[in-house]
Design an enzyme around this catalytic site. Structure first.
Site, PDB file in Angstrom:
ATOM      1  N   ARG A  56      -7.869  -2.144  -7.024  1.00  0.00           N
ATOM      2  CA  ARG A  56      -8.126  -0.832  -6.509  1.00  0.00           C
ATOM      3  C   ARG A  56      -8.356   0.146  -7.961  1.00  0.00           C
ATOM      4  O   ARG A  56      -7.583  -0.135  -8.658  1.00  0.00           O
ATOM      5  CB  ARG A  56      -6.900  -0.210  -5.842  1.00  0.00           C
ATOM      6  CG  ARG A  56      -7.429  -0.434  -4.387  1.00  0.00           C
ATOM      7  CD  ARG A  56      -5.945  -0.219  -3.374  1.00  0.00           C
ATOM      8  NE  ARG A  56      -5.302   1.064  -3.601  1.00  0.00           N
ATOM      9  CZ  ARG A  56      -4.262   1.576  -3.051  1.00  0.00           C
ATOM     10  NH1 ARG A  56      -3.729   0.702  -1.773  1.00  0.00           N
ATOM     11  NH2 ARG A  56      -3.560   2.474  -3.163  1.00  0.00           N
TER      12      ARG A  56
ATOM     13  N   ARG B 224      -2.043  -6.378  -8.308  1.00  0.00           N
ATOM     14  CA  ARG B 224      -2.586  -6.497  -7.093  1.00  0.00           C
ATOM     15  C   ARG B 224      -4.195  -6.449  -7.115  1.00  0.00           C
ATOM     16  O   ARG B 224      -4.802  -5.944  -7.796  1.00  0.00           O
ATOM     17  CB  ARG B 224      -2.215  -5.182  -6.145  1.00  0.00           C
ATOM     18  CG  ARG B 224      -2.593  -5.120  -4.602  1.00  0.00           C
ATOM     19  CD  ARG B 224      -2.264  -3.927  -3.683  1.00  0.00           C
ATOM     20  NE  ARG B 224      -2.369  -2.687  -4.353  1.00  0.00           N
ATOM     21  CZ  ARG B 224      -1.972  -1.586  -3.939  1.00  0.00           C
ATOM     22  NH1 ARG B 224      -1.381  -1.713  -2.806  1.00  0.00           N
ATOM     23  NH2 ARG B 224      -1.957  -0.576  -4.464  1.00  0.00           N
TER      24      ARG B 224
ATOM     25  N   ARG C 214       3.737  12.723   3.379  1.00  0.00           N
ATOM     26  CA  ARG C 214       4.116  12.233   1.952  1.00  0.00           C
ATOM     27  C   ARG C 214       4.639  13.678   1.337  1.00  0.00           C
ATOM     28  O   ARG C 214       4.697  13.492   0.283  1.00  0.00           O
ATOM     29  CB  ARG C 214       2.727  11.896   1.184  1.00  0.00           C
ATOM     30  CG  ARG C 214       2.748  10.464   1.174  1.00  0.00           C
ATOM     31  CD  ARG C 214       1.255  10.383   0.323  1.00  0.00           C
ATOM     32  NE  ARG C 214       1.230   9.295  -0.549  1.00  0.00           N
ATOM     33  CZ  ARG C 214       0.650   8.155  -0.333  1.00  0.00           C
ATOM     34  NH1 ARG C 214       0.317   7.765   1.040  1.00  0.00           N
ATOM     35  NH2 ARG C 214       0.711   7.318  -1.169  1.00  0.00           N
TER      36      ARG C 214
ATOM     37  N   LYS D 161       4.537  -0.991   1.911  1.00  0.00           N
ATOM     38  CA  LYS D 161       4.013  -0.305   3.192  1.00  0.00           C
ATOM     39  C   LYS D 161       2.837  -1.175   4.043  1.00  0.00           C
ATOM     40  O   LYS D 161       3.012  -1.403   5.115  1.00  0.00           O
ATOM     41  CB  LYS D 161       3.813   1.057   2.905  1.00  0.00           C
ATOM     42  CG  LYS D 161       4.909   1.915   2.255  1.00  0.00           C
ATOM     43  CD  LYS D 161       4.262   3.293   2.309  1.00  0.00           C
ATOM     44  CE  LYS D 161       3.084   3.670   1.273  1.00  0.00           C
ATOM     45  NZ  LYS D 161       3.485   3.213  -0.207  1.00  0.00           N
TER      46      LYS D 161
END
Ligand code: AP5
Ligand code: MG
Length: 204
Positions: free
Chosen positions: A151, A122, A88, A13
Protein backbone atom coordinates in the site's frame (compact mmCIF):
# COMPACT_ATOMS: atom_id res chain seq x y z
CA UNK A 1 -25.30 -5.93 16.66
CA UNK A 2 -23.41 -2.80 15.61
CA UNK A 3 -19.69 -3.10 16.17
CA UNK A 4 -16.79 -0.67 15.96
CA UNK A 5 -13.22 -1.89 15.68
CA UNK A 6 -10.93 0.69 17.19
CA UNK A 7 -7.15 0.47 17.05
CA UNK A 8 -3.99 2.04 15.72
CA UNK A 9 -2.88 1.58 12.10
CA UNK A 10 -1.70 -2.02 11.86
CA UNK A 11 -3.45 -3.12 15.07
CA UNK A 12 -5.23 -5.82 13.08
CA UNK A 13 -8.64 -4.23 12.50
CA UNK A 14 -8.94 -5.42 8.90
CA UNK A 15 -7.60 -8.89 9.73
CA UNK A 16 -10.14 -9.40 12.51
CA UNK A 17 -12.98 -7.68 10.64
CA UNK A 18 -12.93 -10.27 7.86
CA UNK A 19 -13.39 -13.07 10.42
CA UNK A 20 -16.12 -11.30 12.40
CA UNK A 21 -18.09 -10.34 9.28
CA UNK A 22 -18.01 -13.96 8.07
CA UNK A 23 -18.91 -15.56 11.41
CA UNK A 24 -21.66 -13.12 12.33
CA UNK A 25 -22.94 -12.47 8.79
CA UNK A 26 -22.77 -8.70 9.04
CA UNK A 27 -21.28 -6.28 6.49
CA UNK A 28 -17.70 -5.15 7.00
CA UNK A 29 -17.48 -1.41 6.41
CA UNK A 30 -13.90 -0.17 6.15
CA UNK A 31 -13.60 3.54 5.41
CA UNK A 32 -10.00 2.95 4.27
CA UNK A 33 -11.20 0.32 1.76
CA UNK A 34 -13.95 2.67 0.54
CA UNK A 35 -11.38 5.40 -0.07
CA UNK A 36 -8.95 3.03 -1.82
CA UNK A 37 -11.77 1.86 -4.13
CA UNK A 38 -12.64 5.48 -4.94
CA UNK A 39 -8.99 6.31 -5.60
CA UNK A 40 -8.71 3.35 -7.98
CA UNK A 41 -11.85 4.45 -9.82
CA UNK A 42 -10.72 8.10 -9.92
CA UNK A 43 -13.94 9.48 -8.38
CA UNK A 44 -14.08 13.03 -6.91
CA UNK A 45 -14.12 11.54 -3.38
CA UNK A 46 -11.09 9.42 -4.29
CA UNK A 47 -9.15 12.41 -5.62
CA UNK A 48 -9.87 14.40 -2.48
CA UNK A 49 -9.06 11.51 -0.11
CA UNK A 50 -5.79 10.67 -1.87
CA UNK A 51 -4.22 14.02 -1.00
CA UNK A 52 -4.70 13.27 2.72
CA UNK A 53 -4.02 9.52 2.69
CA UNK A 54 -0.71 9.97 0.85
CA UNK A 55 0.48 12.23 3.70
CA UNK A 56 -0.80 9.91 6.41
CA UNK A 57 -3.39 12.45 7.49
CA UNK A 58 -7.10 11.96 8.12
CA UNK A 59 -9.64 12.75 5.43
CA UNK A 60 -11.88 15.63 6.68
CA UNK A 61 -14.65 14.54 9.06
CA UNK A 62 -17.54 15.79 6.91
CA UNK A 63 -16.42 13.68 3.95
CA UNK A 64 -16.13 10.47 6.00
CA UNK A 65 -19.28 11.02 8.04
CA UNK A 66 -21.40 11.43 4.93
CA UNK A 67 -20.02 8.24 3.39
CA UNK A 68 -20.67 6.21 6.54
CA UNK A 69 -24.14 7.68 7.11
CA UNK A 70 -25.18 6.64 3.60
CA UNK A 71 -23.60 3.20 3.93
CA UNK A 72 -25.18 2.23 7.25
CA UNK A 73 -28.59 3.32 5.95
CA UNK A 74 -28.42 0.57 3.32
CA UNK A 75 -30.60 -2.51 3.61
CA UNK A 76 -27.85 -4.99 4.41
CA UNK A 77 -27.05 -3.06 7.62
CA UNK A 78 -30.51 -3.55 9.13
CA UNK A 79 -29.38 -6.51 11.25
CA UNK A 80 -26.05 -5.03 12.24
CA UNK A 81 -22.74 -3.94 10.79
CA UNK A 82 -19.06 -3.76 11.59
CA UNK A 83 -17.19 -0.46 11.27
CA UNK A 84 -13.44 -0.74 10.68
CA UNK A 85 -11.49 2.53 10.85
CA UNK A 86 -14.47 4.71 11.73
CA UNK A 87 -14.88 6.75 13.90
CA UNK A 88 -11.37 8.14 14.13
CA UNK A 89 -12.00 11.51 15.76
CA UNK A 90 -14.28 12.64 18.57
CA UNK A 91 -16.27 14.68 16.02
CA UNK A 92 -16.87 11.49 13.98
CA UNK A 93 -17.93 9.59 17.11
CA UNK A 94 -20.40 12.34 18.03
CA UNK A 95 -21.82 12.31 14.50
CA UNK A 96 -22.19 8.52 14.67
CA UNK A 97 -23.99 8.72 18.01
CA UNK A 98 -26.69 10.79 16.32
CA UNK A 99 -27.40 8.17 13.65
CA UNK A 100 -26.55 4.80 15.26
CA UNK A 101 -27.74 2.88 18.30
CA UNK A 102 -26.49 -0.14 20.26
CA UNK A 103 -22.83 0.35 19.49
CA UNK A 104 -20.23 -1.99 20.98
CA UNK A 105 -16.64 -0.87 20.63
CA UNK A 106 -13.78 -3.35 20.48
CA UNK A 107 -10.45 -1.69 21.09
CA UNK A 108 -7.50 -3.71 19.78
CA UNK A 109 -4.68 -2.66 22.06
CA UNK A 110 -1.14 -2.93 20.67
CA UNK A 111 2.35 -1.74 21.44
CA UNK A 112 2.79 1.20 19.05
CA UNK A 113 6.50 0.35 18.72
CA UNK A 114 5.61 -2.94 17.01
CA UNK A 115 3.46 -1.37 14.35
CA UNK A 116 5.99 0.14 11.96
CA UNK A 117 7.34 -3.36 11.23
CA UNK A 118 3.83 -4.78 10.76
CA UNK A 119 2.85 -2.02 8.35
CA UNK A 120 5.99 -1.65 6.28
CA UNK A 121 6.07 -5.46 5.86
CA UNK A 122 2.42 -5.77 4.87
CA UNK A 123 1.58 -6.83 1.32
CA UNK A 124 -2.00 -6.70 0.07
CA UNK A 125 -3.84 -8.17 -2.87
CA UNK A 126 -5.49 -5.44 -4.97
CA UNK A 127 -7.93 -8.01 -6.37
CA UNK A 128 -9.37 -9.74 -3.28
CA UNK A 129 -8.09 -7.54 -0.43
CA UNK A 130 -6.22 -10.31 1.43
CA UNK A 131 -3.30 -9.12 3.62
CA UNK A 132 0.02 -10.90 4.11
CA UNK A 133 3.30 -10.07 5.80
CA UNK A 134 6.69 -10.42 4.10
CA UNK A 135 8.06 -12.32 7.12
CA UNK A 136 5.74 -15.24 6.30
CA UNK A 137 5.06 -14.67 2.58
CA UNK A 138 8.16 -14.39 0.42
CA UNK A 139 6.64 -14.36 -3.08
CA UNK A 140 4.04 -11.96 -4.48
CA UNK A 141 1.37 -14.45 -5.54
CA UNK A 142 -1.98 -14.18 -3.76
CA UNK A 143 -4.04 -17.34 -3.25
CA UNK A 144 -6.68 -15.81 -5.58
CA UNK A 145 -4.13 -15.49 -8.39
CA UNK A 146 -3.60 -11.72 -7.88
CA UNK A 147 -0.19 -10.05 -7.55
CA UNK A 148 0.59 -8.63 -4.10
CA UNK A 149 1.55 -4.98 -3.75
CA UNK A 150 2.59 -2.63 -0.95
CA UNK A 151 0.00 0.00 0.00
CA UNK A 152 1.35 3.50 -0.85
CA UNK A 153 0.72 4.63 2.74
CA UNK A 154 2.74 1.70 4.14
CA UNK A 155 6.08 3.36 3.26
CA UNK A 156 8.02 4.21 6.41
CA UNK A 157 7.62 8.04 6.26
CA UNK A 158 3.84 7.84 5.91
CA UNK A 159 3.55 5.13 8.57
CA UNK A 160 5.19 7.43 11.12
CA UNK A 161 2.75 10.19 10.34
CA UNK A 162 -0.24 7.79 10.59
CA UNK A 163 0.91 6.63 14.02
CA UNK A 164 1.27 10.24 15.22
CA UNK A 165 -2.19 11.06 13.90
CA UNK A 166 -3.58 8.02 15.74
CA UNK A 167 -2.10 9.16 19.07
CA UNK A 168 -3.30 12.75 18.67
CA UNK A 169 -6.74 12.27 17.14
CA UNK A 170 -7.99 8.69 17.52
CA UNK A 171 -6.63 7.42 20.86
CA UNK A 172 -8.86 9.97 22.72
CA UNK A 173 -11.83 7.85 21.58
CA UNK A 174 -10.84 5.24 24.16
CA UNK A 175 -11.74 7.74 26.91
CA UNK A 176 -14.81 8.86 24.96
CA UNK A 177 -16.28 5.34 24.88
CA UNK A 178 -15.02 4.42 28.35
CA UNK A 179 -17.15 7.27 29.68
CA UNK A 180 -20.13 5.77 27.83
CA UNK A 181 -19.33 2.27 29.14
CA UNK A 182 -19.59 0.46 25.79
CA UNK A 183 -15.94 -0.42 25.09
CA UNK A 184 -14.05 -3.70 25.54
CA UNK A 185 -10.27 -3.83 25.12
CA UNK A 186 -8.52 -6.93 23.77
CA UNK A 187 -4.78 -7.60 23.74
CA UNK A 188 -3.76 -7.20 20.09
CA UNK A 189 -0.19 -8.44 20.70
CA UNK A 190 -1.34 -12.06 20.76
CA UNK A 191 -1.58 -14.25 17.67
CA UNK A 192 -4.33 -13.46 15.16
CA UNK A 193 -6.39 -16.45 16.35
CA UNK A 194 -5.98 -15.56 20.03
CA UNK A 195 -7.08 -11.99 19.36
CA UNK A 196 -10.11 -13.32 17.52
CA UNK A 197 -11.01 -15.69 20.37
CA UNK A 198 -10.98 -12.73 22.79
CA UNK A 199 -13.13 -10.66 20.44
CA UNK A 200 -15.69 -13.45 20.22
CA UNK A 201 -15.84 -13.66 24.01
CA UNK A 202 -16.33 -9.89 24.18
CA UNK A 203 -19.17 -9.93 21.67
CA UNK A 204 -21.11 -12.72 23.33
P1 AP5 B 1 -7.22 2.40 6.93
O1 AP5 B 1 -7.24 1.62 5.70
O2 AP5 B 1 -8.32 2.27 7.91
O3 AP5 B 1 -5.82 2.16 7.62
P2 AP5 B 1 -5.36 2.12 9.16
O4 AP5 B 1 -6.31 2.47 10.22
O5 AP5 B 1 -4.14 2.95 9.12
O6 AP5 B 1 -5.23 0.68 9.47
P3 AP5 B 1 -4.59 -0.43 8.61
O7 AP5 B 1 -5.58 -0.89 7.57
O8 AP5 B 1 -3.25 0.02 8.14
O9 AP5 B 1 -4.35 -1.50 9.74
P4 AP5 B 1 -5.30 -2.62 10.34
O10 AP5 B 1 -5.58 -2.29 11.76
O11 AP5 B 1 -6.49 -2.85 9.44
O12 AP5 B 1 -4.31 -3.82 10.32
P5 AP5 B 1 -4.27 -5.14 9.43
O13 AP5 B 1 -5.34 -6.08 9.88
O14 AP5 B 1 -4.22 -4.83 7.98
O15 AP5 B 1 -7.09 3.95 6.58
C1 AP5 B 1 -6.17 4.41 5.61
C2 AP5 B 1 -6.27 5.91 5.50
O16 AP5 B 1 -7.59 6.30 5.06
C3 AP5 B 1 -6.07 6.69 6.82
O17 AP5 B 1 -4.71 6.92 7.10
C4 AP5 B 1 -6.84 7.98 6.52
O18 AP5 B 1 -6.08 8.86 5.72
C5 AP5 B 1 -8.03 7.49 5.70
N1 AP5 B 1 -9.18 7.17 6.57
C6 AP5 B 1 -9.74 5.94 6.77
N2 AP5 B 1 -10.77 6.03 7.65
C7 AP5 B 1 -10.84 7.33 8.00
C8 AP5 B 1 -11.67 8.05 8.90
N3 AP5 B 1 -12.63 7.45 9.63
N4 AP5 B 1 -11.47 9.40 9.03
C9 AP5 B 1 -10.52 10.02 8.32
N5 AP5 B 1 -9.69 9.40 7.47
C10 AP5 B 1 -9.86 8.07 7.31
O19 AP5 B 1 -2.86 -5.74 9.91
C11 AP5 B 1 -1.64 -5.07 9.60
C12 AP5 B 1 -0.52 -6.11 9.37
O20 AP5 B 1 -0.29 -6.81 10.58
C13 AP5 B 1 -0.88 -7.20 8.32
O21 AP5 B 1 0.30 -7.54 7.63
C14 AP5 B 1 -1.39 -8.37 9.17
O22 AP5 B 1 -1.18 -9.60 8.54
C15 AP5 B 1 -0.53 -8.22 10.43
N6 AP5 B 1 -1.23 -8.66 11.66
C16 AP5 B 1 -2.54 -8.45 11.98
N7 AP5 B 1 -2.83 -8.96 13.20
C17 AP5 B 1 -1.65 -9.49 13.67
C18 AP5 B 1 -1.29 -10.17 14.89
N8 AP5 B 1 -2.17 -10.41 15.88
N9 AP5 B 1 0.00 -10.56 15.03
C19 AP5 B 1 0.92 -10.32 14.04
N10 AP5 B 1 0.63 -9.70 12.86
C20 AP5 B 1 -0.63 -9.29 12.69
MG1 MG C 1 -7.23 -2.00 7.65
Amino acid sequence: MNLILLGAPGAGKGTQAVKIAQDFSIPHISTGDIFRKNIKEGTPVGLKAKSYIDKGQLVPDEVVVEIVALRIAEDDCKNGYLLDGFPRTVAQAEALDKIAKDLTVINIDVDLNALAARLTGRRVCPDCGESYHISTKKDDACKCGGKLIQRDDDKLETVQSRLNVYTAQTAPLIDYYTAKGNIVTVDGMQSIDEVYADIKKAIK
